[in-house]
Design an enzyme around this catalytic site. Structure first.
Site, mmCIF file in Angstrom:
data_model
loop_
_atom_site.group_PDB
_atom_site.id
_atom_site.type_symbol
_atom_site.label_atom_id
_atom_site.label_comp_id
_atom_site.label_asym_id
_atom_site.label_seq_id
_atom_site.Cartn_x
_atom_site.Cartn_y
_atom_site.Cartn_z
ATOM 1 C CD GLU A 3 1.321 -0.650 8.845
ATOM 2 O OE1 GLU A 3 0.623 -0.261 7.908
ATOM 3 O OE2 GLU A 3 1.881 0.125 9.665
ATOM 4 C CG HIS B 290 5.229 0.729 2.293
ATOM 5 N ND1 HIS B 290 4.408 1.803 1.970
ATOM 6 C CD2 HIS B 290 4.858 0.329 3.533
ATOM 7 C CE1 HIS B 290 3.594 2.040 2.988
ATOM 8 N NE2 HIS B 290 3.843 1.166 3.940
ATOM 9 C CB CYS C 244 4.206 5.120 4.640
ATOM 10 S SG CYS C 244 4.815 4.095 5.987
ATOM 11 C CG ASP D 292 -2.323 -13.431 0.733
ATOM 12 O OD1 ASP D 292 -1.404 -12.784 1.288
ATOM 13 O OD2 ASP D 292 -2.194 -14.615 0.363
ATOM 14 C CG HIS D 293 0.591 -12.422 -2.270
ATOM 15 N ND1 HIS D 293 0.272 -13.203 -1.180
ATOM 16 C CD2 HIS D 293 1.938 -12.483 -2.409
ATOM 17 C CE1 HIS D 293 1.378 -13.734 -0.698
ATOM 18 N NE2 HIS D 293 2.400 -13.300 -1.407
ATOM 19 C CG HIS E 190 -0.390 0.194 2.529
ATOM 20 N ND1 HIS E 190 -1.034 0.869 3.528
ATOM 21 C CD2 HIS E 190 0.793 -0.189 3.056
ATOM 22 C CE1 HIS E 190 -0.291 0.876 4.621
ATOM 23 N NE2 HIS E 190 0.826 0.241 4.364
ATOM 24 C CG HIS F 160 3.168 -3.404 6.119
ATOM 25 N ND1 HIS F 160 4.215 -2.970 6.895
ATOM 26 C CD2 HIS F 160 2.628 -2.287 5.568
ATOM 27 C CE1 HIS F 160 4.298 -1.650 6.831
ATOM 28 N NE2 HIS F 160 3.350 -1.213 6.019
#
Length: 137
Positions: free
Chosen positions: A126, A39, A33, A79-80, A14, A41
């Site tokens: 996070e 970037h 960020c 996810d991903h 994100h 997480h």
């Protein structure tokens, strides 16, 4: 009243960036960020539900059902993914951990209620040092 939890994990990218601000403002508030290349997480999502123990099953809620609900409605969609670009329920929002937790609550609360229990808390981790909790308030 008893509380049960289910933990799921997802990896996602994100960017925290306000298009109404200058580059300097974004850098000052969001730092790395705000990177234009995004970037990522490895998030942990902990869903806590509450209710009374069913005397026939010994469960507040079948954890297999909770797993399926969370996975199908939330983590499979996150996810991903690029949270800014790929996730319909986050479209047009700042993809902060706080806003993600609120969005997850809005999705899960009514579905979990159909199982005769209440959603108590969404905890979204996070990083090992940063997490949020949301209680629907």
């Amino acid at each position: 009243m008893i509380y049960i939890q289910r933990r799921e994990r997802f990896s996602a990218a994100h960017q925290l960036y306000n298009p109404n601000w200058t580059e300097e403002q974004n850098e000052a508030v969001f730092g790395k960020c705000a990177n234009h290349n995004f970037h990522g997480h490895n998030f942990e999502l902990i869903v806590t539900v509450k209710g009374e123990v069913n005397p026939d099953t010994g469960f507040v809620m079948n954890l297999a059902d909770l797993k399926k609900i969370v996975k199908t409605l939330v983590t499979d969609k996150l996810d991903h993914k690029n949270l800014n670009r790929d996730v319909d329920f986050l479209a047009g929002q700042m993809t902060s951990t706080e806003n993600i937790a609120i969005a997850v609550w809005k999705i899960l609360a009514p579905v979990i209620a159909e199982h005769g229990v209440a959603l108590h808390c969404i905890r979204l981790v996070e990083t090992e040092n940063n997490s949020v909790e949301y209680y629907g308030e």
